[in-house]
Scaffold this motif. Structure first.
Motif, PDB file in Angstrom:
ATOM      1  N   TRP A 135       5.203  17.276  13.294  1.00  0.00           N
ATOM      2  CA  TRP A 135       4.189  16.680  13.925  1.00  0.00           C
ATOM      3  C   TRP A 135       2.917  16.590  13.467  1.00  0.00           C
ATOM      4  O   TRP A 135       2.118  15.785  13.331  1.00  0.00           O
ATOM      5  N   ILE A 136       2.536  17.926  12.956  1.00  0.00           N
ATOM      6  CA  ILE A 136       1.329  18.251  12.643  1.00  0.00           C
ATOM      7  C   ILE A 136       1.007  17.555  11.415  1.00  0.00           C
ATOM      8  O   ILE A 136      -0.042  16.824  11.022  1.00  0.00           O
ATOM      9  N   LEU A 137       2.068  17.360  10.563  1.00  0.00           N
ATOM     10  CA  LEU A 137       2.064  17.154   9.099  1.00  0.00           C
ATOM     11  C   LEU A 137       2.046  15.408   9.265  1.00  0.00           C
ATOM     12  O   LEU A 137       1.252  14.766   8.674  1.00  0.00           O
ATOM     13  N   ILE A 138       2.863  14.920  10.022  1.00  0.00           N
ATOM     14  CA  ILE A 138       2.723  13.411  10.281  1.00  0.00           C
ATOM     15  C   ILE A 138       1.034  13.044  10.818  1.00  0.00           C
ATOM     16  O   ILE A 138       0.900  12.026  10.361  1.00  0.00           O
ATOM     17  N   GLY A 139       0.721  13.847  11.703  1.00  0.00           N
ATOM     18  CA  GLY A 139      -0.743  13.565  12.231  1.00  0.00           C
ATOM     19  C   GLY A 139      -1.754  13.516  11.087  1.00  0.00           C
ATOM     20  O   GLY A 139      -2.743  12.618  10.870  1.00  0.00           O
ATOM     21  N   PHE A 140      -1.521  14.738  10.226  1.00  0.00           N
ATOM     22  CA  PHE A 140      -2.537  14.871   8.966  1.00  0.00           C
ATOM     23  C   PHE A 140      -2.213  13.725   8.213  1.00  0.00           C
ATOM     24  O   PHE A 140      -3.335  12.883   7.795  1.00  0.00           O
ATOM     25  N   PHE A 141      -1.165  13.127   7.926  1.00  0.00           N
ATOM     26  CA  PHE A 141      -0.892  12.216   6.771  1.00  0.00           C
ATOM     27  C   PHE A 141      -1.495  10.773   7.536  1.00  0.00           C
ATOM     28  O   PHE A 141      -2.265  10.027   6.837  1.00  0.00           O
ATOM     29  N   ALA A 142      -1.352  10.493   8.834  1.00  0.00           N
ATOM     30  CA  ALA A 142      -1.821   9.187   9.530  1.00  0.00           C
ATOM     31  C   ALA A 142      -3.370   9.337   9.350  1.00  0.00           C
ATOM     32  O   ALA A 142      -3.843   8.463   9.164  1.00  0.00           O
ATOM     33  N   LEU A 143      -3.754  10.811   9.544  1.00  0.00           N
ATOM     34  CA  LEU A 143      -5.234  10.651   9.632  1.00  0.00           C
ATOM     35  C   LEU A 143      -6.036  10.436   8.322  1.00  0.00           C
ATOM     36  O   LEU A 143      -6.979   9.625   8.152  1.00  0.00           O
ATOM     37  N   CYS A 144      -5.232  10.951   7.323  1.00  0.00           N
ATOM     38  CA  CYS A 144      -5.932  10.787   6.000  1.00  0.00           C
ATOM     39  C   CYS A 144      -5.469   9.305   5.530  1.00  0.00           C
ATOM     40  O   CYS A 144      -6.350   8.739   4.592  1.00  0.00           O
ATOM     41  N   THR A 145      -4.400   8.570   5.808  1.00  0.00           N
ATOM     42  CA  THR A 145      -4.137   7.206   5.625  1.00  0.00           C
ATOM     43  C   THR A 145      -5.521   6.402   6.193  1.00  0.00           C
ATOM     44  O   THR A 145      -6.021   5.450   5.704  1.00  0.00           O
ATOM     45  N   MET A 146      -5.745   6.690   7.541  1.00  0.00           N
ATOM     46  CA  MET A 146      -6.962   5.964   8.223  1.00  0.00           C
ATOM     47  C   MET A 146      -8.165   6.016   7.460  1.00  0.00           C
ATOM     48  O   MET A 146      -8.835   5.206   7.337  1.00  0.00           O
ATOM     49  N   VAL A 147      -8.394   7.377   6.963  1.00  0.00           N
ATOM     50  CA  VAL A 147      -9.610   7.476   6.440  1.00  0.00           C
ATOM     51  C   VAL A 147      -9.673   6.887   5.160  1.00  0.00           C
ATOM     52  O   VAL A 147     -10.618   6.169   4.865  1.00  0.00           O
ATOM     53  N   PHE A 148      -8.731   6.849   4.222  1.00  0.00           N
ATOM     54  CA  PHE A 148      -8.668   6.065   3.282  1.00  0.00           C
ATOM     55  C   PHE A 148      -8.680   4.608   3.289  1.00  0.00           C
ATOM     56  O   PHE A 148      -9.597   3.753   2.677  1.00  0.00           O
ATOM     57  N   ILE A 149      -8.081   4.011   4.367  1.00  0.00           N
ATOM     58  CA  ILE A 149      -8.340   2.557   4.624  1.00  0.00           C
ATOM     59  C   ILE A 149      -9.566   2.131   4.896  1.00  0.00           C
ATOM     60  O   ILE A 149     -10.220   1.113   4.574  1.00  0.00           O
ATOM     61  N   VAL A 150     -10.412   2.969   5.723  1.00  0.00           N
ATOM     62  CA  VAL A 150     -11.836   3.019   6.287  1.00  0.00           C
ATOM     63  C   VAL A 150     -12.671   2.948   4.977  1.00  0.00           C
ATOM     64  O   VAL A 150     -13.521   1.924   4.811  1.00  0.00           O
ATOM     65  N   ILE A 151     -12.505   4.062   4.134  1.00  0.00           N
ATOM     66  CA  ILE A 151     -13.340   3.786   2.758  1.00  0.00           C
ATOM     67  C   ILE A 151     -12.948   2.810   1.847  1.00  0.00           C
ATOM     68  O   ILE A 151     -13.526   2.331   1.225  1.00  0.00           O
ATOM     69  N   ALA A 152     -11.812   2.107   1.964  1.00  0.00           N
ATOM     70  CA  ALA A 152     -11.217   1.145   1.046  1.00  0.00           C
ATOM     71  C   ALA A 152     -12.006  -0.230   1.541  1.00  0.00           C
ATOM     72  O   ALA A 152     -12.297  -0.944   0.883  1.00  0.00           O
ATOM     73  N   ILE A 153     -12.122  -0.087   2.819  1.00  0.00           N
ATOM     74  CA  ILE A 153     -12.888  -1.422   3.348  1.00  0.00           C
ATOM     75  C   ILE A 153     -14.178  -1.308   3.066  1.00  0.00           C
ATOM     76  O   ILE A 153     -15.002  -2.546   2.671  1.00  0.00           O
TER      77      ILE A 153
END
Length: 60
Positions: A5-23
């Motif tokens: 669950w920690i790794l899933i949360g970390f992956f989700a956080l990194c993905t959201m940060v990437f999307i925000v930066i991409a926008i």
């Protein structure tokens, strides 16, 4: 199980940060943004002028 669950949360956080930066900062992640498109358009007009026989202005 807790580690998963920690790794899933970390992956989700990194993905959201990437999307925000991409926008908001697309050039940072390899997406051609407005500024890069303006530069490409400017370079294409310079190439067209050179093909037509006109000289481009000297670089400063």
């Amino acid at each position: 199980m807790e580690l998963i669950w920690i790794l899933i949360g970390f992956f989700a956080l990194c993905t959201m940060v990437f999307i925000v930066i991409a926008i908001f900062l697309p050039e940072w992640v390899g997406i051609t943004g407005k500024k890069a498109l303006e530069i490409q358009k400017h370079q294409q007009t310079d190439e067209n002028k050179q093909q037509d026989g006109e000289k481009s202005p000297p670089l400063e």
